[in-house]
Design a protein around this motif. Structure first.
Motif, PDB file in Angstrom:
ATOM      1  N   ALA A 153      -6.804   2.428  -5.692  1.00 19.78           N
ATOM      2  CA  ALA A 153      -6.861   1.604  -4.414  1.00 19.78           C
ATOM      3  C   ALA A 153      -7.526   0.456  -4.669  1.00 19.78           C
ATOM      4  N   LYS A 159       0.807   2.976  -3.974  1.00 20.47           N
ATOM      5  CA  LYS A 159      -0.377   3.803  -3.963  1.00 20.47           C
ATOM      6  C   LYS A 159      -0.173   4.822  -5.056  1.00 20.47           C
ATOM      7  N   HIS A 216       0.920  -1.247   0.151  1.00 20.57           N
ATOM      8  CA  HIS A 216       0.022   0.067   0.030  1.00 20.57           C
ATOM      9  C   HIS A 216       0.863   1.385   0.107  1.00 20.57           C
TER      10      HIS A 216
END
Length: 162
Positions: free
Chosen positions: A35, A30, A26
């Motif tokens: 997401a 990112k 993440h």
């Protein structure tokens, strides 16, 4: 202090690896993926079930500890004439401290010891610091990775002949 590597074999360590992978992926990806797509990638590639399936297919996962702190993980698989470095992730505060360099060097020594002539890995095409890291260690880009199952991977293949 030198890091310790713990082979991931038991369910407890598989889940620790999956939790760490989710955290680090993440943070790292990112900027490259929306997401929902990132969540799907993690579920498909680095969930406990995916890691267990990798282990069943001869992938060797290792957790990286510095003292009692879990700081990263890596995974590799021996293939015909090479060692395929599938994953190498460290928490942000441990990057740039020669830990990744030592892991790559260990994989290269292992490959040589097993009679393999090269180490290779796939790197996100936008991950310029990782590409620079590999080039500084004598790796060269072979160009884009082939798509898998119709899915474009947006990766470049890097290799080092031993």
């Amino acid at each position: 202090m030198k890091p310790d590597y713990k082979l991931v074999a038991k369910a407890k360590y598989i889940h620790m690896t999956a939790d760490l992978a989710s955290e680090v992926w993440h943070e790292v990806y990112k900027r490259y993926f929306p997401a929902k797509q990132l969540d799907t990638l993690i579920e498909n590639l680095q969930s406990a079930d995916a890691i267990e399936a990798d282990i069943d297919n001869d992938v060797n996962y290792f957790l990286v500890f510095l003292g009692s702190s879990l700081i990263g993980y890596f995974a590799w698989k021996m293939e015909n004439t090479s060692l395929h470095l599938l994953h190498l992730y460290l928490k942000p505060e441990y990057r740039g401290k020669a830990i990744g360099r030592d892991i790559v060097a260990s994989c290269e020594r292992l490959a040589r010891g097993e009679g393999r002539g090269r180490v290779w890995c796939g790197v996100n095409a936008k991950a310029l610091p990782v590409q620079q890291f590999l080039k500084a260690r004598g790796y060269r880009s072979l160009g884009p990775a082939e798509s898998e199952g119709g899915i474009e991977r947006n990766e470049l293949i890097f290799e080092r002949m031993l």
